[in-house]
Write an enzyme that holds these catalytic residues in place. Sequence first.
Site, short mmCIF file in Angstrom:
data_model
loop_
_atom_site.label_atom_id
_atom_site.label_comp_id
_atom_site.label_asym_id
_atom_site.label_seq_id
_atom_site.Cartn_x
_atom_site.Cartn_y
_atom_site.Cartn_z
N CYS A 76 -1.23 8.90 4.26
CA CYS A 76 -1.31 8.64 2.82
C CYS A 76 -2.62 9.18 2.27
O CYS A 76 -2.73 9.49 1.10
CB CYS A 76 -1.21 7.14 2.57
N GLU A 90 0.88 -1.18 0.00
CA GLU A 90 0.00 0.00 0.00
C GLU A 90 0.90 1.21 0.00
O GLU A 90 1.76 1.35 0.87
CB GLU A 90 -0.88 -0.02 1.24
#
Length: 532
Positions: A324, A290
């Site tokens: 993020c 990720e």
Amino acid sequence: MEPQEFANENTILAHQQDGTLDEFHRSYDDAVETVRNELGEAHSLVIDGNAVETETSFTVKNPGDLDERIGEFASGSAADVDRAVGVAAETFESWRRTSVSDRVEIFRRAADLMRDKKYELAATLTLEAGKTRAEAMAEIDEGIDFLVFYAGELQRHDGYRLGTGEPTPGQHCSNRLEPFGVFGVVGPFNFPFAIFAGMTTGAAITGNTVVAKPASTTPLIAHRVVAILSEAGLPDGVVNIVTGGGSDVGQPLVEHEHVDGMVFTGSRKVGRSIQKTFLEQDKSGPVIAELGGKNPVIVTDNADLEKAVSGVANGAFGFSGQKCSATSRVYVDENVIETFTSELVSKTEELEVLPPEHEGAFVSPVIDESAAKRYRNICETASEDGTILTGGDVVHSDALPEGRYVQPTVVTGISHGHELAREEHFLPFVTLHPVSDLDEAITKANDSEYGLCAGLFSEDEAEIDEWFGRIESGMCYVNRHQSATTGALVQAQPFGGWKSSGTTSKFAGGYWYLQQFMREQTRTVVGDVGRE
Ligand code: NDP
């Protein structure tokens, strides 16, 4: 099969609903006190359940108070990685044969232990990573949710085993998922509890063994996770922890010939390099990664501007933009951009920069000196190439300890193609861009290598439909005043990205996550001997 019944931990919400927020604050404040008194210890590697000393170590400090030492941590080497992988490989045979119900039981027990210790864990996160109490508790809740949810999924699917019948007379068939072997787990600093625990659980509960390397700025909370797993009954050698730098420990781990799969959360650069190494070494196991984001928000002229301002301020500046999922570029219809901008600037200037353990703190310190330097650099570029409407400086105040505090920053006058609007900065920094209509806004929102999170503010159903139909993003939020792009709850909002924001397009905390840690096997037996 029906989805499992699942309830999120949601600690603060529960206190709000019960009218017991005072109790929450008291417990958290007490825990900060307790954890503070225990800081500064030395931590070894943990291999096969044993403390392993190293020749050198590194010091971790509280980013909100650089005079406070979090601890001294062993600096691992390629030789330590080799030893840990050897142990993990040996332990694999017995662990993969441990029954699904025993594995599930251990991780459920670990979740219970985390629940019992949630205030101490949240306080540890605050002191080590600089999270405010609300952000820290939300992360502990998420970690507990990952364990409970994955345990429930593995059990619900009986470890992913299916009888597939007798397609022709006498051929008895079944199909199942089996673990790969040894997984390397490499975690980021920004969710060093939830993501670290979630990735480790994904790998281990499915029958793999693990060598884990946390980020060098946040090893203490990772040690807490590993200690809890051990207390819950995880056999020695199933999860081993090797602390140390990315090139000293991370790279040798990725390259180790007996590491069969990697699960990673971090920057695109490192994630891609892991993929490349696997390809070069001809490894067939997965790289479940990720990666970053450059998350766009669109505010149309049909938006409720109060919601939009609140959503963007929270999305861009919560944990100082070190997520993020942080909101980083906002496309605003030119008919409303003036009002939106002035309200966002006012709201941003109200945000308190305080030590993160203080009750009123909202903006966190940034994690390390390189983040502080990056902040100074991008603000310099912003003031040269655009206009800083608020922020742009480090915070100096007698009310703050010596820490890495910076101002939340709002910038205009930067073109959509400018590097400030294209690169991920991971800082409290947002750029605003006027657009003439929704079509232009969506085109620009999609014009990015990333596709992690996106937000829309509009009260118009047709605009919402069009946006959902065209937006290239894993996580899509409409009118989310709580935060335009950040914050996802396990099970209901599985988290992950499209394009360069991930490698597998399967999301953490969702129904398709665990299968990635396993490989499929079809079994056929002719006759009755050996039938399952
Ligand atoms: P980094 O990629 O810098 O570091 C992540 C981890 O990789 C750290 O443990 C680091 O170790 C390690 N590492 C560094 N170099 C190597 C290498 N060559 N081989 C193996 N491991 C290595 O990311 P950050 O910790 O700074 O985290 C921020 C990034 O993570 C952002 O890009 C963010 O978007 C992304 N992220 C993505 C999420 C998602 O779900 N999509 C969630 C959270 C973060 P060390 O600390 O020792 O350098």
